[in-house]
Design an enzyme around this catalytic site. Structure first.
Site, PDB file in Angstrom:
ATOM      1  CB  CYS A 178      -2.243  -4.837   6.471  1.00  0.00           C
ATOM      2  SG  CYS A 178      -1.821  -3.192   7.073  1.00  0.00           S
ATOM      3  CD  GLU A 210      -1.369  -0.153   3.663  1.00  0.00           C
ATOM      4  OE1 GLU A 210      -1.857   0.935   4.007  1.00  0.00           O
ATOM      5  OE2 GLU A 210      -1.693  -1.248   4.164  1.00  0.00           O
ATOM      6  CG  HIS A 236      -1.918  -7.177  10.298  1.00  0.00           C
ATOM      7  ND1 HIS A 236      -0.756  -6.659   9.769  1.00  0.00           N
ATOM      8  CD2 HIS A 236      -2.741  -6.120  10.522  1.00  0.00           C
ATOM      9  CE1 HIS A 236      -0.876  -5.347   9.665  1.00  0.00           C
ATOM     10  NE2 HIS A 236      -2.063  -5.000  10.110  1.00  0.00           N
TER      11      HIS A 236
END
Length: 392
Positions: free
Chosen positions: A111, A79, A233
């Site tokens: 993400c 990103e 994450h």
């Protein structure tokens, strides 16, 4: 046929700022950063590093000549793209000397991008068992100086080779995923810093995890007892604990202790790098592999991927025999231990040192950057990269 992660490596820039000192400079209690969000150091990218160079550096040390010939698909999850048209992975071909007869794309969903890449890679290998796929996850997390998100910045990249008969992790077939339109985090095309609703983002992260976990259990008929570890994450390392707390009471005391212990191993690298967006989950997974000396082949690892906006997925893999022989522990240890600490003032200078956007030329001093692959300058809106190894 087994398909999964055959090789994995990471790169982070040679600069960092200490979170205790950043807290003092921001008139914040240091424990808010070191305990509250669980971060100790934050990687800082110099102007000579961007998403392309970091990905190339991450891949440089894991690829051999056979990999370069057999890779016929490059998937770049980011990103922090440098161009709205050209895929960042195209630059990688020249920098790494990859086979030209390959597909190359860039994948974007906050993400989650690298996870999308891994799932695409899995399908490609199923149809083309002799090929390999290079999945790249590379990002610079930027929220701005003196902002609420500043302490969750970072920079780095993870490179993964997906193949048949993988040496490290065989991906299992069952997976659970979810999409919902949520404005918890975004970055308009006119902004070089992200915008975030922190409270909403935390809430959505947790709710997505709970939902995909429940869906996964129904599909797989597995329970916590079947997992050696769950990797998350990690926009900041405390986030993984918040998610795990929602389910660890489903298991026994032994299950809870095992999952909490392995969560600590999986957070170590992220604590010293910060948020690297698409690569954060895979840096956590790599930290688990390299820091837990007792992790055994045959262990099932759960992986939770979350990309704001929002897409989430829970999937799993089985650790393969002799996986330790394919890790780069010493190299990664040197990468982290050899970094240079910046004062808060120096970090702010680096943060504000940006490339021109008006087409003017800029030649950069790459001698101050120890990385093999760097950004050497920009001219007429074109970035020029150098692989120092190829120029010796």
């Amino acid at each position: 046929m087994k398909i999964g992660i055959d090789k994995i490596g990471f790169y982070t820039p040679h600069l960092y700022v200490d979170m205790n000192k950043l807290a003092v400079a921001r008139d914040v209690e240091p424990e808010k950063f070191t305990i509250g969000i669980g971060q100790e150091k934050m990687a800082v990218a110099p102007i000579t590093q961007d998403s392309v160079t970091m990905a190339a550096n991450a891949a440089w040390n894991i690829l051999d000549d056979k990999d370069k010939e057999n890779i016929d698909f490059i998937i770049f999850g980011t990103e922090s793209g440098i161009d709205n048209s050209k895929a960042a992975g195209v630059y990688i071909h020249e920098l790494l000397g990859l086979n030209q007869h390959a597909r190359t794309i860039e994948v974007k969903q906050a993400c989650y991008g690298a996870t999308a890449g891994i799932q695409l890679a899995k399908g490609h290998i199923a149809l083309n068992p002799d090929s390999k796929v290079l999945v790249l996850a590379s990002d610079i997390a930027r929220y701005g100086l003196n902002t609420g998100g500043e302490a969750t910045q970072g920079a780095g990249a993870v490179a993964i080779v997906v193949s048949a008969d993988p040496a490290i992790l065989a991906l299992e077939d069952k997976s659970a995923y979810l999409t919902s339109e949520v404005m918890d985090f975004w970055r308009p095309v006119y902004s070089d810093t992200a915008m975030v609703d922190g409270k909403l983002s935390n809430e959505k992260y947790i709710s997505f995890f709970e939902e995909v976990w429940e869906d996964y259990k129904k599909k797989s008929l597995l329970t916590l007892a079947d997992f050696a570890a769950i990797c998350f994450h990690l926009p900041y390392t405390k986030m993984g604990l918040k998610a795990l707390r929602t389910i660890y009471e489903e298991g026994t005391t032994e299950d809870k202790e095992r999952l909490l212990e392995n969560l600590e191993y999986s957070k170590l690298y992220n604590k010293h790098v910060g948020n690297i967006y698409t690569g954060s989950l895979y840096l956590s997974f790599l930290s688990l592999l390299e820091q837990n000396k007792g992790l055994e082949a045959g262990s099932r690892i759960g992986l939770f991927s979350y990309g704001s906006g929002a897409v989430g997925e829970f999937f799993t893999g089985i650790i393969q025999p002799n996986f330790r022989e394919h890790l780069l522990i010493d190299q990664h240890d040197h990468l982290l231990s050899s970094r240079k600490e910046l004062s808060v003032e120096a970090y702010e200078e680096v943060f504000n040192n940006t490339l021109p956007t008006d087409g003017s030329s800029l030649e950069l001093d790459i001698t101050a950057d120890p990385a093999n692959i760097t950004l050497a300058g920009i001219n007429k809106h074109i970035r020029h990269y150098v692989n120092k190894t190829n120029h010796k």
